[in-house]
Design an enzyme around this catalytic site. Structure first.
Site, PDB file in Angstrom:
ATOM      1  CB  CYS A   1      -6.071 -25.412   9.503  1.00 40.96           C
ATOM      2  SG  CYS A   1      -6.449 -25.107  11.594  1.00 40.96           S
TER       3      CYS A   1
ATOM      4  CG  ASP B   1      -5.972  -5.207   2.504  1.00 45.24           C
ATOM      5  OD1 ASP B   1      -6.424  -4.415   1.688  1.00 45.24           O
ATOM      6  OD2 ASP B   1      -5.802  -5.180   3.503  1.00 45.24           O
TER       7      ASP B   1
ATOM      8  CG  ASP C   1      -2.072   1.030   0.831  1.00 47.27           C
ATOM      9  OD1 ASP C   1      -2.695   1.461   1.995  1.00 47.27           O
ATOM     10  OD2 ASP C   1      -2.032   1.579  -0.278  1.00 47.27           O
TER      11      ASP C   1
ATOM     12  CG  HIS D   1      -8.972 -21.707  12.313  1.00 42.35           C
ATOM     13  ND1 HIS D   1      -9.515 -23.104  11.902  1.00 42.35           N
ATOM     14  CD2 HIS D   1      -9.801 -20.854  12.770  1.00 42.35           C
ATOM     15  CE1 HIS D   1     -10.791 -22.806  11.774  1.00 42.35           C
ATOM     16  NE2 HIS D   1     -11.063 -21.609  11.994  1.00 42.35           N
TER      17      HIS D   1
ATOM     18  N   GLY E   1       0.887   4.140   1.288  1.00 43.78           N
ATOM     19  CA  GLY E   1       1.231   4.834   2.916  1.00 43.78           C
ATOM     20  C   GLY E   1       0.156   5.858   3.303  1.00 43.78           C
TER      21      GLY E   1
ATOM     22  CB  CYS F   1     -11.097 -26.714   9.971  1.00 42.51           C
ATOM     23  SG  CYS F   1      -9.760 -25.492   9.485  1.00 42.51           S
TER      24      CYS F   1
HETATM   25  C1  LIG Z   1      -9.580  -1.303   6.789  1.00 41.73           C
HETATM   26  N1  LIG Z   1     -10.361  -0.632   5.911  1.00 41.73           N
HETATM   27  C2  LIG Z   1      -9.701   0.073   4.785  1.00 41.73           C
HETATM   28  N2  LIG Z   1      -8.274  -0.125   4.639  1.00 41.73           N
HETATM   29  C3  LIG Z   1      -8.132   0.683   3.602  1.00 41.73           C
HETATM   30  C4  LIG Z   1      -6.784   0.968   3.054  1.00 41.73           C
HETATM   31  C5  LIG Z   1      -5.442   0.241   3.400  1.00 41.73           C
HETATM   32  C6  LIG Z   1      -5.357  -0.838   3.402  1.00 41.73           C
HETATM   33  C7  LIG Z   1      -4.148  -1.280   4.200  1.00 41.73           C
HETATM   34  O1  LIG Z   1      -4.282  -0.774   5.527  1.00 41.73           O
HETATM   35  C8  LIG Z   1      -4.443  -2.068   6.382  1.00 41.73           C
HETATM   36  O2  LIG Z   1      -5.738  -2.439   6.529  1.00 41.73           O
HETATM   37  C9  LIG Z   1      -6.315  -1.679   7.674  1.00 41.73           C
HETATM   38  C10 LIG Z   1      -3.917  -3.095   5.535  1.00 41.73           C
HETATM   39  O3  LIG Z   1      -2.352  -3.376   5.957  1.00 41.73           O
HETATM   40  C11 LIG Z   1      -1.648  -2.630   5.552  1.00 41.73           C
HETATM   41  C12 LIG Z   1      -0.212  -3.361   4.902  1.00 41.73           C
HETATM   42  C13 LIG Z   1      -1.168  -1.588   6.051  1.00 41.73           C
HETATM   43  O4  LIG Z   1      -2.063  -2.211   4.074  1.00 41.73           O
HETATM   44  C14 LIG Z   1      -3.437  -2.683   4.191  1.00 41.73           C
HETATM   45  C15 LIG Z   1      -6.855   1.925   1.855  1.00 41.73           C
HETATM   46  N3  LIG Z   1      -5.474   2.293   1.153  1.00 41.73           N
HETATM   47  C16 LIG Z   1      -5.326   3.064   0.112  1.00 41.73           C
HETATM   48  N4  LIG Z   1      -4.301   3.581  -0.365  1.00 41.73           N
HETATM   49  N5  LIG Z   1      -6.552   3.717  -0.114  1.00 41.73           N
HETATM   50  C17 LIG Z   1      -7.624   3.644   0.428  1.00 41.73           C
HETATM   51  O5  LIG Z   1      -8.893   4.218   0.064  1.00 41.73           O
HETATM   52  C18 LIG Z   1      -7.871   2.636   1.592  1.00 41.73           C
HETATM   53  C19 LIG Z   1      -9.204   2.434   2.121  1.00 41.73           C
HETATM   54  C20 LIG Z   1      -9.242   1.296   3.053  1.00 41.73           C
HETATM   55  N6  LIG Z   1     -10.216   0.892   3.750  1.00 41.73           N
HETATM   56 ZN   LIG Z   2      -8.711 -25.009  11.278  1.00 45.67          ZN
END
Ligand SMILES: CNc1nc2c(CC[C@H]3O[C@@H](OC)[C@@H]4OC(C)(C)O[C@@H]43)c3nc(N)[nH]c(=O)c3cc2[nH]1
Ligand SMILES: [Zn+2]
Length: 373
Positions: A307, A267, A93, A336, A95, A305
């Protein structure tokens, strides 16, 4: 091994689709769930264990790694794959999202964002150009544009201004990314929950041209109903022949609803984070291992499961090691949970390929008892 990045759609069932993303470091089966490895580790898991759960790709992050140990140090040590011993694809991502949610004393301008590190208070600056440089130093296979993600609810003007800034940053990200064969750059659609702003964002990104398109600005507190309302039109605004990545999602039923609406990649920190707090996700719903009712239960978490946790450990043991604060608790529950999330994705990939996604989804919802089981 392919030297390029490409996406081949293999089957569709309604709006759901399955396919394969080919990269020089291996293939990614879609729909895909990507475990989060924020600080160069999927917490409580060895990389070989993450691979054993079925993950084809994992996430790293510009914000965390630029602060510690710094991207330059990781580059000197051979790049992120070498550093964390993960030879399959990595998506990083850009940042922006983490700066807005984690850093202190943030200042947002047209140029980028200045902020103080949440680790040691040192001053930093992130711009589209610097984010591209960091992700190149890390050596990630899929690079995300530097964007700004507004918290919801927000008014129309704020969402429009933020989206248009992100589109100007998308152009600067593209220009700075250059021509890196075998590496992909994904644009990130913004526009909150406003259909015409989402359309404007999609048109801007298509005009710049990306290898894949993320749906950003969701899973930021809007709730599942509004998220699904946006997903009823946003994926269709993006190119049909490129991967669509919904960022930060989600609980199992969020994931199923997103795949049903045409999302290819997701993710979420949920399976790993909840694994460290005694929460297990199973096909029949959530199990809270803190609960004393598990103290004498010899059964595994989930009889079906396969696992290692479910094959070798009882709920009584998982309850005990959680209560005792033992490290193995987070290890076993994370393993898990990640295994279950990957099994969910495999089930959907198979169902889409066989044209029986609706039946699979019906069974998914029918099997889930509400609450603790
Ligand atoms: C949880 N909800 C949520 N997360 C978002 C992210 C970040 C996604 C990243 O944040 C982490 O999830 C919280 C994950 O772990 C790392 C490795 C930090 O990267 C993942 C977003 N990133 C960008 N650049 N732009 C967005 O509009 C955006 C929207 C999101 N909505
Ligand atoms: Zn399991």
């Amino acid at each position: 091994m392919s030297t390029r990045f490409s996406f081949s759609l293999q089957a569709t069932d309604g709006r759901a689709r399955s396919g394969v993303i080919s990269t020089p470091r291996g293939e990614i089966r879609t729909p895909a769930f990507m475990p989060v490895g924020t600080a160069a580790t999927v917490k409580a898991m060895m990389p070989e264990s993450v691979a054993a759960t079925g993950a084809d790709i994992l996430l790293g992050n510009t914000y965390h790694l630029m602060l510690r140990p710094t991207a330059e140090r990781i580059a000197r040590l051979g790049g992120l794959h070498q550093f964390m011993n993960w030879q399959k694809p990595i998506l990083t991502d850009s940042g922006g999202f983490q700066v807005m949610s984690l850093a202190e004393l943030r200042k947002l301008t047209e140029e980028g964002v200045t902020f103080r590190s949440h680790v040691d208070g040192s001053k930093h600056k992130l711009t589209p150009e610097r984010s591209m440089e960091i992700q190149k130093l890390l050596g990630s296979d899929i690079v995300m544009c530097f964007d700004e993600c507004p918290a919801l609810p927000a008014d129309h003007t704020r969402i429009a201004e933020s989206m248009r800034l992100s589109m100007r940053w998308a152009q600067r990200s593209r220009d700075a990314f250059g021509d890196r064969q075998g590496h992909a750059l994904f644009g990130i659609q913004q526009g909150g929950d406003v259909e015409e702003l989402r359309a404007e964002s999609a048109e801007a990104l298509k005009g710049i041209e990306f290898d894949g398109y993320a749906i950003g600005g969701l899973a930021v507190g809007e709730g599942q109903e509004i998220m699904f309302q946006v997903l009823d039109y946003a994926p269709g605004q993006l190119p049909v022949d490129k991967p669509r990545y919904l960022m930060g999602v989600g609980k199992p039923d969020d994931i199923v609803g997103a795949v049903k609406r045409g999302v290819d990649m997701m993710d979420c920190v949920l399976p790993s984070r909840s694994g460290r707090t005694g929460q297990a996700w199973t096909r029949r719903g959530q199990v809270n291992l803190k609960n004393a009712r598990h103290a004498d239960d010899p059964r595994p978490l989930d009889e079906q499961c396969t696992c290692p946790t479910c094959r070798h450990y009882s709920r009584a043991y998982l309850h005990h090691v959680y209560r005792a604060g033992e490290m193995i608790s987070g290890m076993l529950l994370t393993w898990h949970n990640l295994h279950y999330f990957q099994e969910l994705m495999q089930g959907m990939r198979d169902a889409i390929a066989a044209g029986r996604f609706d039946a699979w989804e019906e069974d998914f919802h029918a099997t889930r008892d509400q609450g603790d089981i």
